[in-house]
Design a protein around this motif. Structure first.
Motif, PDB file in Angstrom:
ATOM      1  N   PRO A 301      46.251  21.199  65.896  1.00  0.00           N
ATOM      2  CA  PRO A 301      45.736  22.365  64.899  1.00  0.00           C
ATOM      3  C   PRO A 301      46.725  23.163  64.365  1.00  0.00           C
ATOM      4  O   PRO A 301      46.523  23.748  63.340  1.00  0.00           O
ATOM      5  CB  PRO A 301      45.007  22.763  65.869  1.00  0.00           C
ATOM      6  CG  PRO A 301      44.535  21.932  66.833  1.00  0.00           C
ATOM      7  CD  PRO A 301      45.805  21.174  67.001  1.00  0.00           C
ATOM      8  N   ASP A 302      48.059  23.322  64.921  1.00  0.00           N
ATOM      9  CA  ASP A 302      48.826  24.435  64.557  1.00  0.00           C
ATOM     10  C   ASP A 302      50.074  23.840  63.446  1.00  0.00           C
ATOM     11  O   ASP A 302      51.050  24.466  63.030  1.00  0.00           O
ATOM     12  CB  ASP A 302      49.640  25.143  65.650  1.00  0.00           C
ATOM     13  CG  ASP A 302      50.536  23.887  66.695  1.00  0.00           C
ATOM     14  OD1 ASP A 302      50.811  22.714  66.312  1.00  0.00           O
ATOM     15  OD2 ASP A 302      50.911  24.251  67.649  1.00  0.00           O
ATOM     16  N   GLY A 303      49.608  22.331  63.047  1.00  0.00           N
ATOM     17  CA  GLY A 303      50.457  21.663  61.958  1.00  0.00           C
ATOM     18  C   GLY A 303      51.828  21.060  62.674  1.00  0.00           C
ATOM     19  O   GLY A 303      52.467  20.379  61.878  1.00  0.00           O
ATOM     20  N   ARG A 304      51.910  21.149  63.929  1.00  0.00           N
ATOM     21  CA  ARG A 304      52.871  20.278  64.547  1.00  0.00           C
ATOM     22  C   ARG A 304      52.111  18.934  64.982  1.00  0.00           C
ATOM     23  O   ARG A 304      50.931  18.764  64.544  1.00  0.00           O
ATOM     24  CB  ARG A 304      53.453  20.752  65.866  1.00  0.00           C
ATOM     25  CG  ARG A 304      54.270  22.132  65.575  1.00  0.00           C
ATOM     26  CD  ARG A 304      54.640  22.698  66.885  1.00  0.00           C
ATOM     27  NE  ARG A 304      53.620  23.259  67.742  1.00  0.00           N
ATOM     28  CZ  ARG A 304      53.948  23.621  69.026  1.00  0.00           C
ATOM     29  NH1 ARG A 304      55.082  23.799  69.517  1.00  0.00           N
ATOM     30  NH2 ARG A 304      52.943  24.224  69.647  1.00  0.00           N
ATOM     31  N   TYR A 305      53.047  17.912  65.592  1.00  0.00           N
ATOM     32  CA  TYR A 305      52.389  16.468  65.930  1.00  0.00           C
ATOM     33  C   TYR A 305      52.401  16.347  67.432  1.00  0.00           C
ATOM     34  O   TYR A 305      53.451  16.712  67.777  1.00  0.00           O
ATOM     35  CB  TYR A 305      53.125  15.500  64.824  1.00  0.00           C
ATOM     36  CG  TYR A 305      52.804  15.602  63.328  1.00  0.00           C
ATOM     37  CD1 TYR A 305      51.729  15.077  62.802  1.00  0.00           C
ATOM     38  CD2 TYR A 305      53.739  16.682  62.725  1.00  0.00           C
ATOM     39  CE1 TYR A 305      51.643  15.248  61.297  1.00  0.00           C
ATOM     40  CE2 TYR A 305      53.391  16.859  61.302  1.00  0.00           C
ATOM     41  CZ  TYR A 305      52.440  16.270  60.580  1.00  0.00           C
ATOM     42  OH  TYR A 305      52.143  16.666  59.510  1.00  0.00           O
ATOM     43  N   ALA A 306      51.545  15.534  67.768  1.00  0.00           N
ATOM     44  CA  ALA A 306      51.537  15.152  69.027  1.00  0.00           C
ATOM     45  C   ALA A 306      51.955  13.591  69.383  1.00  0.00           C
ATOM     46  O   ALA A 306      50.715  12.968  68.772  1.00  0.00           O
ATOM     47  CB  ALA A 306      50.196  15.505  69.977  1.00  0.00           C
ATOM     48  N   LEU A 307      52.914  13.244  69.932  1.00  0.00           N
ATOM     49  CA  LEU A 307      53.329  11.979  70.132  1.00  0.00           C
ATOM     50  C   LEU A 307      52.834  11.597  71.526  1.00  0.00           C
ATOM     51  O   LEU A 307      53.433  12.219  72.361  1.00  0.00           O
ATOM     52  CB  LEU A 307      54.863  11.545  69.933  1.00  0.00           C
ATOM     53  CG  LEU A 307      55.306  10.188  70.189  1.00  0.00           C
ATOM     54  CD1 LEU A 307      54.785   9.290  69.329  1.00  0.00           C
ATOM     55  CD2 LEU A 307      56.911  10.028  70.278  1.00  0.00           C
ATOM     56  N   ILE A 308      51.644  10.743  71.962  1.00  0.00           N
ATOM     57  CA  ILE A 308      51.181  10.305  72.997  1.00  0.00           C
ATOM     58  C   ILE A 308      51.787   8.906  73.577  1.00  0.00           C
ATOM     59  O   ILE A 308      51.428   8.049  72.716  1.00  0.00           O
ATOM     60  CB  ILE A 308      49.768  10.661  72.886  1.00  0.00           C
ATOM     61  CG1 ILE A 308      49.275  11.786  72.423  1.00  0.00           C
ATOM     62  CG2 ILE A 308      49.418  10.142  74.466  1.00  0.00           C
ATOM     63  CD1 ILE A 308      49.772  13.260  73.292  1.00  0.00           C
ATOM     64  N   PHE A 309      51.910   8.898  74.506  1.00  0.00           N
ATOM     65  CA  PHE A 309      52.497   7.608  74.891  1.00  0.00           C
ATOM     66  C   PHE A 309      52.920   7.696  76.812  1.00  0.00           C
ATOM     67  O   PHE A 309      52.595   8.370  77.492  1.00  0.00           O
ATOM     68  CB  PHE A 309      54.070   7.399  74.786  1.00  0.00           C
ATOM     69  CG  PHE A 309      55.047   8.563  74.916  1.00  0.00           C
ATOM     70  CD1 PHE A 309      55.761   8.460  76.081  1.00  0.00           C
ATOM     71  CD2 PHE A 309      55.037   9.527  74.146  1.00  0.00           C
ATOM     72  CE1 PHE A 309      56.681   9.543  76.380  1.00  0.00           C
ATOM     73  CE2 PHE A 309      55.855  10.610  74.513  1.00  0.00           C
ATOM     74  CZ  PHE A 309      56.721  10.610  75.402  1.00  0.00           C
TER      75      PHE A 309
END
Length: 397
Positions: A301-309
């Motif tokens: 939501p804040d413009g960053r990205y979440a890499l999930i692994f």
């Protein structure tokens, strides 16, 4: 002494330097921390705990048929679930009944965005004897008769007639031991818009997106897809499809991109070399390492990205790295969840965590991870429901 013109020049220069420095700060957000809470999502885990027909599988990806990858699916729309190795049969009195069978992939369709049993239907094919068979079977020029498909990520390409594309990994057994298999090729499965499972009419294309090197390391693209287009509901669209690859034992993360309309034109694909987009796949830079063979990238939501692994491919840690963009840079590992409580036997393993935005509520990420065993059939006889995804829910604050 400075005159008025000189003072104005110095002031303007100072202002420009401040603006540039401020812009640099904006370009590189904090990648080290984020406020969140995490909890189990038992209602989603229970959706895949079944006793008849489909009763186990891994490799789970979710694909909204609308192509709106960037937000939760509407209650009136449907989501395609795709699985790799799948168990089909029946469980009675906590015991697998004779006649169970493993096939190499299957699919399911969920109507809406809630884990309702009555709205979830599973599909597989049948062979000439009427027995369960994989939905997708390799049929490309490079396919060997012993090859079978595990499935990578997929999406609906709104620029190409809403066709559905799924990466297929050609896999071959090389021994009878646990993990005695090897990926031998990368393909693209094209499903015409409006097709119904089990998808009898598909097109399969060998791709060049399978890597090998002198050290024997292999890699492949399709581990995760981020559709960064306005049509898909992306937060900061640039019009490209980002396709992530994983290479070698160190589980190095790579990325390619292509315009949606050029998705089948493999010569138009470009690879991030750390500074620029280039045509040489082997020049692709390592964005980070220690990821899993299946993963996801989602906008926060804040413009960053979440890499999930899954950290280091098969540890008990569901990890997240925060990214400044789809190409990074990525921050340190943030531990989201410890899967140890699921490992009720020493032979159990955990792998391939990823997020599912199309069934996640706003401000949240629903994340799955897989449970398996290195003594598969032996453990299934005691724990017939072990082999299925579990879910957690991350809420960002």
């Amino acid at each position: 002494m400075l005159n008025i013109r000189s003072i104005r020049f110095v002031s303007l220069l100072t202002c420009l330097l401040w603006v540039e420095a401020h812009a640099q700060v904006k370009k590189t957000p904090d990648l080290t921390k984020i406020k969140f809470t995490v909890e189990e999502a038992p209602e989603w885990s229970a959706l895949l705990k079944r006793t008849k027909g489909w009763f186990g599988g891994d490799g789970i990806y979710t694909i909204p048929f609308t192509g709106l990858e960037g937000k939760q699916t509407n209650p009136t729309d449907s989501v395609l679930f795709i699985f790799s190795d799948t168990m089909v049969g029946e469980i009675k009195d906590n015991t697998m009944q004779p006649g169970y069978k493993m096939i190499h992939n299957s699919v399911a369709v969920l109507r809406g965005n809630k884990p309702a049993n009555e709205k979830m239907k599973f599909y597989w094919d049948k062979d000439s004897k009427g027995e369960a068979e994989s939905v997708f079977i390799p049929k490309t020029p490079k396919t060997d008769t012993a090859d079978y498909y595990w499935l990578g990520d997929g999406f609906v390409n709104q620029a190409l007639n809403n066709n559905l594309y799924i990466f297929g990994y050609r896999v071959r057994n090389v021994s009878t031991e646990a993990f005695g298999f090897r990926e031998v090729g990368n393909t693209l499965i094209k499903i015409p818009a409006g097709s119904k499972p089990p998808f009898k009419k598909v097109e399969q294309m060998d791709t060049p997106f399978y890597l090998t090197d002198e050290q024997g390391d292999i890699g492949s693209f399709g581990a995760g897809i981020y559709v960064n287009t306005m049509q898909a509901g992306a937060r900061k669209p640039d019009g490209y499809i980002y396709v992530y690859g994983v290479k070698g034992k160190a589980k190095k993360l790579l990325v390619a991109r292509v315009l949606p309309k050029e998705f089948e034109n493999f010569e138009q694909w470009k690879f991030w070399d750390g500074k620029a987009w280039v045509g040489d796949m082997y020049a692709a830079a390592t964005l980070t390492n220690g990821v899993s063979n299946e993963l996801s990238l989602s906008a926060l939501p804040d413009g960053r990205y979440a890499l999930i692994f899954q950290l280091d491919a098969m540890s008990t840690t569901v990890g997240m790295r925060i990214g400044a963009s789809p190409t990074g840079p990525f921050g340190p590992v943030i531990k989201l969840w410890d899967c140890k409580p699921d490992l009720i036997e020493k032979t159990f393993v955990v792998y391939n965590a990823k997020a599912h935005p199309s069934i996640s509520k706003p401000g949240e990420l629903l994340i799955s991870y897989n449970i398996n065993s290195i003594e598969f059939i032996k453990d299934l006889k005691v724990h017939p429901n072990l082999y299925r995804p579990r879910f957690i829910r991350v809420k960002f604050q």
